[in-house]
Design a protein around this motif. Sequence first.
Motif, PDB file in Angstrom:
ATOM      1  N   LEU A   1      37.009  74.880  21.509  1.00 51.99           N
ATOM      2  CA  LEU A   1      36.927  75.845  22.603  1.00 51.99           C
ATOM      3  C   LEU A   1      37.413  75.460  24.008  1.00 51.99           C
TER       4      LEU A   1
ATOM      5  N   ILE B   1      37.865  75.698  27.735  1.00 58.94           N
ATOM      6  CA  ILE B   1      37.036  76.458  28.838  1.00 58.94           C
ATOM      7  C   ILE B   1      37.675  76.173  30.256  1.00 58.94           C
TER       8      ILE B   1
ATOM      9  N   SER C   1      34.191  66.290  25.047  1.00 60.22           N
ATOM     10  CA  SER C   1      34.902  67.222  26.042  1.00 60.22           C
ATOM     11  C   SER C   1      36.038  66.380  26.621  1.00 60.22           C
TER      12      SER C   1
ATOM     13  N   VAL D   1      30.945  78.491  17.099  1.00 57.57           N
ATOM     14  CA  VAL D   1      31.269  78.525  18.435  1.00 57.57           C
ATOM     15  C   VAL D   1      29.875  78.552  19.607  1.00 57.57           C
ATOM     16  N   ALA D   2      28.908  79.022  18.740  1.00 58.21           N
ATOM     17  CA  ALA D   2      27.692  79.261  19.619  1.00 58.21           C
ATOM     18  C   ALA D   2      27.130  77.538  19.629  1.00 58.21           C
TER      19      ALA D   2
ATOM     20  N   MET E   1      29.268  75.773  22.214  1.00 60.10           N
ATOM     21  CA  MET E   1      28.792  75.877  23.539  1.00 60.10           C
ATOM     22  C   MET E   1      27.563  75.364  24.107  1.00 60.10           C
ATOM     23  N   GLU E   2      26.565  75.420  23.214  1.00 62.74           N
ATOM     24  CA  GLU E   2      25.390  75.096  23.501  1.00 62.74           C
ATOM     25  C   GLU E   2      25.313  73.346  23.533  1.00 62.74           C
TER      26      GLU E   2
ATOM     27  N   ILE F   1      26.921  72.283  26.921  1.00 67.23           N
ATOM     28  CA  ILE F   1      26.152  72.610  27.942  1.00 67.23           C
ATOM     29  C   ILE F   1      25.126  71.233  28.223  1.00 67.23           C
TER      30      ILE F   1
ATOM     31  N   LEU G   1      35.255  80.981  29.217  1.00 63.00           N
ATOM     32  CA  LEU G   1      35.960  80.615  27.774  1.00 63.00           C
ATOM     33  C   LEU G   1      37.112  81.315  27.922  1.00 63.00           C
TER      34      LEU G   1
END
Length: 481
Positions: free
Chosen positions: A258, A260, A284, A319-320, A323-324, A327, A339
């Motif tokens: 992803l 961002i 990241s 994807v979920a 993201m989680e 974070i 996103l």
Amino acid sequence: MRYVIVGNGIIALTSAFRLLKKLSPGDTITIIGPQARVGSATLAAAAMLNSFAEVDAYSLRSEADIFHFELSHLATQMWPEFERELIDAAGEKLPHACAKCQVHSGGCFEKGTYIVNNTASDELDDRNFDAIVKACTDFNEQFEFVDPANIPNYAPATDCRASRAILIHNEGWLNPRIVIEKLDAILTNHEQVIVKNGQVERLGKVHGEIASVLLEDGEEIAGDVFLIANGASAGNLIKRSELGIEHQPLFYGVGVSLEIKAPGYAHKKCIRTPNRGGACGIYSVPLFQSHDKINDHILIGASNFISPEPFFNGRVASVAHLMESAIREINANFFDAQLVRVNVGWRPTTQDTYPMLGGTSIKNLVIATGTKRDGFHLSPVISKNIAAVMCGEVVDERLGMFAPERKPIRDISREDAIAMGVESLISQNYQHGYRPSGIRMDRQYRDYIRRDLEELHDKVGAADWGIHPELINMYRRGFAK
């Protein structure tokens, strides 16, 4: 001499770049690949230049694994100079984002990777973290322990905070899209290079050698030396071409990353966990845009599942989860990030998880694929060797371990494979919310997985070798034997 390269990802393009320096007047290079690059593992990559950060508790136990690590370590060392070569070669055609590049810092190349050891998964993370520290120590790699609280823009949820962290100084990152843009600029503007926007349907074999490739639109391109470097799709191309060469199965390692935009939380260095659950954990990575822009884009990765066929879209669950995890494990402030892009890449993964590199029994056919998630990182060293092979030059004889027509390398014992499989599956489950009701439940579940894997090993005849955890489902479904 007419060189024909099938593929336009990082391995194909860097191999073409290496060939440029070996061309004689009248020689040509034809590069064939779809301009859209659907499923490109290169464009989905974080382009982390990680060698030691990829070590886990079961690494460096065989000759093949040690050699693969040596190639990886060498590639990390080669990247700064290789990036300089690309910048110099691009000249006036240098992409705008590279206009003020300083190579070692301040642009799309930067050094430094933080490894965090948190409690988001299970104890496998601890063992893999320890293995990274040991490898850095054993090989005299520059690293230091750091206070996790002092890592810039590291602000995880309280229950996922790290207890330990290290900074590996010489392992860094690149923006793969800018590197590909540079390579495209170099190659498309070279008078001896022909770039074709198309898909190869099959290779034509005449009198024991490859004579030409046939494109989907019916165009036929003749050549003298051919390179198949089209990633995970190479296996299907070889099969369609009926070349009569034997090779192990090649799978699609479907991964999602992803991009961002996180204003106020721009990264300068990679932040990642150790490998976990048969994959690379959560990371990241800075995604440099340009010197005249605010560089607050970050790449989050990565999911992975092995498939015998390609997936063109990212799975919602993947994807979920990314993201989680980003974070909770990297920066809680990412909840407000934007996103920008969902990348889907097909990492070429062989049955034994090692690359397929070198010449074949067809004397003018060379293959370079099977690099899993290491293709971008390894490209400086792979391309150097592949270009040499295409020109009939001598290369390190140890590359024969990864010959395309080899039998699968079985360097994991049955005992280790089952232990790895249990630990990987438990780790995966912890990452997706598994919380056993008590010690007994966890023990029962581990015993169940162990029995299941023992039965699978018995079923496929794996008495004195083991199934790599990433390939369990392929063996279970009969796509690997």
